[in-house]
Design a protein around this motif. Structure first.
Motif, PDB file in Angstrom:
ATOM      1  N   VAL A  25       0.837  -1.207   0.000  1.00  0.00           N
ATOM      2  CA  VAL A  25       0.000   0.000   0.000  1.00  0.00           C
ATOM      3  C   VAL A  25       0.870   1.254   0.000  1.00  0.00           C
ATOM      4  N   ARG A  26       1.910   1.223   0.787  1.00  0.00           N
ATOM      5  CA  ARG A  26       2.815   2.380   0.867  1.00  0.00           C
ATOM      6  C   ARG A  26       3.602   2.569  -0.435  1.00  0.00           C
ATOM      7  N   GLU A  27       4.158   1.489  -0.956  1.00  0.00           N
ATOM      8  CA  GLU A  27       5.023   1.599  -2.124  1.00  0.00           C
ATOM      9  C   GLU A  27       4.245   1.891  -3.408  1.00  0.00           C
ATOM     10  N   GLN A  28       3.015   1.398  -3.510  1.00  0.00           N
ATOM     11  CA  GLN A  28       2.235   1.541  -4.735  1.00  0.00           C
ATOM     12  C   GLN A  28       1.222   2.683  -4.678  1.00  0.00           C
ATOM     13  N   ASP A  29       1.179   3.438  -3.572  1.00  0.00           N
ATOM     14  CA  ASP A  29       0.221   4.544  -3.423  1.00  0.00           C
ATOM     15  C   ASP A  29      -1.215   4.073  -3.609  1.00  0.00           C
ATOM     16  N   VAL A  30      -1.600   3.078  -2.841  1.00  0.00           N
ATOM     17  CA  VAL A  30      -2.902   2.425  -2.984  1.00  0.00           C
ATOM     18  C   VAL A  30      -3.976   3.187  -2.205  1.00  0.00           C
ATOM     19  N   CYS A  31      -5.140   3.362  -2.830  1.00  0.00           N
ATOM     20  CA  CYS A  31      -6.281   3.984  -2.139  1.00  0.00           C
ATOM     21  C   CYS A  31      -7.437   3.012  -1.944  1.00  0.00           C
ATOM     22  N   PHE A  32      -7.382   1.840  -2.619  1.00  0.00           N
ATOM     23  CA  PHE A  32      -8.452   0.844  -2.540  1.00  0.00           C
ATOM     24  C   PHE A  32      -7.837  -0.547  -2.587  1.00  0.00           C
ATOM     25  N   VAL A  33      -8.336  -1.450  -1.733  1.00  0.00           N
ATOM     26  CA  VAL A  33      -7.848  -2.831  -1.686  1.00  0.00           C
ATOM     27  C   VAL A  33      -9.031  -3.779  -1.701  1.00  0.00           C
ATOM     28  N   GLY A  34      -8.961  -4.791  -2.553  1.00  0.00           N
ATOM     29  CA  GLY A  34      -9.896  -5.903  -2.518  1.00  0.00           C
ATOM     30  C   GLY A  34      -9.155  -7.155  -2.083  1.00  0.00           C
ATOM     31  N   LEU A  35      -9.441  -7.645  -0.887  1.00  0.00           N
ATOM     32  CA  LEU A  35      -8.783  -8.850  -0.366  1.00  0.00           C
ATOM     33  C   LEU A  35      -9.714 -10.048  -0.544  1.00  0.00           C
ATOM     34  N   LEU A  36      -9.159 -11.127  -1.055  1.00  0.00           N
ATOM     35  CA  LEU A  36      -9.940 -12.311  -1.364  1.00  0.00           C
ATOM     36  C   LEU A  36      -9.457 -13.488  -0.528  1.00  0.00           C
ATOM     37  N   GLU A  37     -10.368 -14.438  -0.316  1.00  0.00           N
ATOM     38  CA  GLU A  37     -10.102 -15.615   0.492  1.00  0.00           C
ATOM     39  C   GLU A  37      -9.514 -15.216   1.845  1.00  0.00           C
ATOM     40  N   THR A  38     -10.248 -14.368   2.529  1.00  0.00           N
ATOM     41  CA  THR A  38      -9.815 -13.904   3.857  1.00  0.00           C
ATOM     42  C   THR A  38      -9.943 -15.000   4.915  1.00  0.00           C
ATOM     43  N   LYS A  39     -10.830 -15.966   4.669  1.00  0.00           N
ATOM     44  CA  LYS A  39     -11.077 -17.071   5.607  1.00  0.00           C
ATOM     45  C   LYS A  39     -11.542 -16.561   6.965  1.00  0.00           C
ATOM     46  N   MET A  40     -12.324 -15.494   6.954  1.00  0.00           N
ATOM     47  CA  MET A  40     -12.798 -14.892   8.206  1.00  0.00           C
ATOM     48  C   MET A  40     -14.313 -14.817   8.211  1.00  0.00           C
ATOM     49  N   THR A  41     -14.925 -15.260   9.298  1.00  0.00           N
ATOM     50  CA  THR A  41     -16.374 -15.145   9.441  1.00  0.00           C
ATOM     51  C   THR A  41     -16.771 -13.768   9.952  1.00  0.00           C
ATOM     52  N   HIS A  42     -15.833 -13.096  10.630  1.00  0.00           N
ATOM     53  CA  HIS A  42     -16.098 -11.761  11.152  1.00  0.00           C
ATOM     54  C   HIS A  42     -14.812 -10.961  11.139  1.00  0.00           C
ATOM     55  N   ILE A  43     -14.934  -9.680  10.833  1.00  0.00           N
ATOM     56  CA  ILE A  43     -13.779  -8.792  10.911  1.00  0.00           C
ATOM     57  C   ILE A  43     -14.254  -7.455  11.457  1.00  0.00           C
ATOM     58  N   GLY A  44     -13.553  -6.930  12.424  1.00  0.00           N
ATOM     59  CA  GLY A  44     -13.956  -5.693  13.075  1.00  0.00           C
ATOM     60  C   GLY A  44     -12.892  -4.617  12.966  1.00  0.00           C
ATOM     61  N   ARG A  45     -13.149  -3.516  13.629  1.00  0.00           N
ATOM     62  CA  ARG A  45     -12.256  -2.356  13.564  1.00  0.00           C
ATOM     63  C   ARG A  45     -10.842  -2.699  14.039  1.00  0.00           C
ATOM     64  N   LYS A  46     -10.746  -3.503  15.075  1.00  0.00           N
ATOM     65  CA  LYS A  46      -9.436  -3.861  15.615  1.00  0.00           C
ATOM     66  C   LYS A  46      -8.607  -4.619  14.594  1.00  0.00           C
ATOM     67  N   GLU A  47      -9.257  -5.574  13.901  1.00  0.00           N
ATOM     68  CA  GLU A  47      -8.536  -6.359  12.890  1.00  0.00           C
ATOM     69  C   GLU A  47      -8.120  -5.492  11.703  1.00  0.00           C
ATOM     70  N   ILE A  48      -8.974  -4.549  11.308  1.00  0.00           N
ATOM     71  CA  ILE A  48      -8.646  -3.673  10.181  1.00  0.00           C
ATOM     72  C   ILE A  48      -7.475  -2.762  10.540  1.00  0.00           C
ATOM     73  N   ASP A  49      -7.474  -2.227  11.747  1.00  0.00           N
ATOM     74  CA  ASP A  49      -6.366  -1.372  12.177  1.00  0.00           C
ATOM     75  C   ASP A  49      -5.049  -2.135  12.132  1.00  0.00           C
ATOM     76  N   TYR A  50      -5.077  -3.401  12.551  1.00  0.00           N
ATOM     77  CA  TYR A  50      -3.872  -4.224  12.532  1.00  0.00           C
ATOM     78  C   TYR A  50      -3.464  -4.550  11.102  1.00  0.00           C
ATOM     79  N   LEU A  51      -4.445  -4.816  10.266  1.00  0.00           N
ATOM     80  CA  LEU A  51      -4.174  -5.239   8.898  1.00  0.00           C
ATOM     81  C   LEU A  51      -3.631  -4.121   8.021  1.00  0.00           C
ATOM     82  N   ILE A  52      -4.222  -2.907   8.136  1.00  0.00           N
ATOM     83  CA  ILE A  52      -3.857  -1.852   7.193  1.00  0.00           C
ATOM     84  C   ILE A  52      -3.777  -0.454   7.806  1.00  0.00           C
TER      85      ILE A  52
END
Length: 255
Positions: A25-52
């Motif tokens: 994200v930093r190197e490519q100047d990304v403003c939008f991400v589509g993540l596939l096969e997350t294997k997650m039944t739930h994702i919350g604010r805490k997980e997003i903060d850690y992820l990105i």
């Protein structure tokens, strides 16, 4: 920042996936991400903060069974985003980039079953009818020619690739040139069992190609997954060969 990124990460909870995503994200100047096969039944604010990071908003489609799941993320400081329709195979979105206007974005995780992908083509056809620039990106779980595969059984132009080609022709979507590794997925086996395929790609309609005739996807290094992330910059300057290739596509549309 006007780069879109699509990545089958094979599990969004992995530490190495979060580290690599932040780097890309930093190197490519990304403003939008589509993540596939997350294997997650739930994702919350805490997980997003850690992820990105905490400047990103998100929308999640939970996993069904043992595989799948999608999450789209956008930098809320830069773009506006509205989810229009979802299923287990696609998230259809309106993405507003202040300097570039409204774009239709479809984040795709195609079923491995070509019969189930029939529903994906119907959803994309219905959801992308408006005459505005549109991009479909993600893991289609389908290749279109023998040049997109190396190893194992030879390629056959069977029901799966035939229906994908039909959708592209009917709905006015076009492949564009890519740079980086030729194949985007590997089964990570050795010897005669090793398979390489181009399962991940971006498709653009002719309106998007007219906006960005230099459009080209970049296949990035495979890290933390057996798939490469793919990036497309909406306002980037690309090599002349890429410009000529896309202009030829447009020329064919005009004739």
């Amino acid at each position: 920042m006007s780069t879109l990124l699509f990545w089958n990460c094979r599990g969004a909870r992995k530490r190495e996936a979060a580290l690599y995503l932040k780097e890309v994200v930093r190197e490519q100047d990304v403003c939008f991400v589509g993540l596939l096969e997350t294997k997650m039944t739930h994702i919350g604010r805490k997980e997003i903060d850690y992820l990105i990071g905490n400047n990103w908003d998100f929308f999640h489609v939970p996993v069904v069974g043992l595989s799948g799941g999608m999450v789209v993320l956008w930098d809320k400081r830069i773009v506006s985003f509205v989810v229009k329709n979802t299923s287990s195979q696609v998230i259809l979105e309106d993405l507003l980039i202040p300097s570039m206007g409204m774009w239709k974005i479809a984040t795709v995780y195609g079923s491995r079953c070509c019969n189930e992908r029939e529903e994906l083509w119907r959803q994309l056809e219905d959801g992308l009818k408006e005459p505005i620039p549109a991009i479909i990106g993600g893991d289609f779980n389908c290749i279109l020619s023998k040049e997109e595969k190396r190893g194992c059984k030879r390629f056959l132009f069977s029901k799966g690739p035939r229906e994908m080609k039909q959708f592209m022709s009917k709905s006015d979507f076009h492949d564009v040139r890519s740079i980086g590794p030729k194949y985007t997925w590997c089964n990570n086996k050795e010897g005669t069992s090793q398979i390489w395929e181009r399962l991940d790609r971006c498709l653009l309609n002719s309106i998007a190609l007219q906006r960005i005739p230099t459009a080209m996807t970049r296949h990035l290094a495979r890290v933390a997954s057996d798939h490469s992330p793919i990036a497309i910059k909406l306002d980037g300057k690309i090599q002349v060969k890429g410009i000529i290739s896309n202009l030829k596509i447009l020329g064919g549309l005009i004739q």
